[in-house]
Design an enzyme around this catalytic site. Sequence first.
Site, PDB file in Angstrom:
ATOM      1  N   GLY A 160     -15.667  43.534  40.066  1.00 36.05           N
ATOM      2  CA  GLY A 160     -14.971  43.765  41.629  1.00 36.05           C
ATOM      3  C   GLY A 160     -16.234  42.191  42.149  1.00 36.05           C
ATOM      4  O   GLY A 160     -15.399  41.945  42.976  1.00 36.05           O
ATOM      5  N   TYR A 161     -17.033  42.600  41.922  1.00 37.14           N
ATOM      6  CA  TYR A 161     -18.045  41.112  42.312  1.00 37.14           C
ATOM      7  C   TYR A 161     -17.840  40.149  42.313  1.00 37.14           C
ATOM      8  O   TYR A 161     -17.669  38.780  42.406  1.00 37.14           O
ATOM      9  CB  TYR A 161     -19.401  42.191  42.608  1.00 37.14           C
ATOM     10  CG  TYR A 161     -20.721  41.109  43.200  1.00 37.14           C
ATOM     11  CD1 TYR A 161     -20.667  40.712  44.082  1.00 37.14           C
ATOM     12  CD2 TYR A 161     -21.283  40.252  42.381  1.00 37.14           C
ATOM     13  CE1 TYR A 161     -22.050  40.239  45.635  1.00 37.14           C
ATOM     14  CE2 TYR A 161     -22.028  39.229  42.836  1.00 37.14           C
ATOM     15  CZ  TYR A 161     -22.392  38.802  43.821  1.00 37.14           C
ATOM     16  OH  TYR A 161     -23.133  38.269  44.837  1.00 37.14           O
TER      17      TYR A 161
END
Length: 254
Positions: A160-161
Amino acid sequence: MPALSNVYPSLKDKVVFITGGGSGIGECLVENFIKQGAKVAYIDIDESVSLALNKRLEDTYQATPWFKQVDVRDIAELQTAIDEAAEQLGGLDVLVNNAGKDDRHNMEDVTPEYWDNCLNINLRPHFFGMQAAVKWMKEGASVINMGSIGWMRGRHEMVGYTTSKGAIHTLTKTMARDLGPRGIRVNSVVPGAIVTERQKALWLTPEIDQQFIDLQSLKFRIQPEEVAAMTLFLASNDSRACAGQNFIVDGGIV
């Protein structure tokens, strides 16, 4: 490392707005822009650390940044803070989209809500911060987006990051094209393995620290001051010909 030595006369009295300025790289940015004589405004979700930072800066430099507690996931509050700071400080010359959260996560554990939260912290505020800032900016202004080498390396267990940070590359390129005709520069700074207090508290071990140094071409630990040095350059008039670029500060990992 020694204190930053470059002084940029063009930064004196410039109005600088920084997201996530209360700790980590953001804290270092706030302090070093203050040292350049800039008028600094910043937001952070953690009010207590930010007020402590302001007290330290007042005691050390006799200068207190403008601060407001804001969660960057709240776009209305983010944009309101930018407008309030610009109105009170007399415009806006530099926007540093720094706020982020690099939590580790297994692919199997990611829910749609978790995924959206990653983007809402690490990507969405970059665009909507620019949207609010540009109406205050004049020719010669600078936007600096904080990226990460995580997406370039395909860093595991933080999809996600890294997806968010990879998108910042495209965002920077596109907005540089859109804002360049107005004389506004848009670039990104891409930090490598930077040691912050959060890193130390959550997952940094001597073994992990050594692994990163082994990967680097330069065999020393990269500090927030190195990121600040690049950011100051991109905020100054010395970078007037730089737009749409990723400036990597990683000691030579990628």
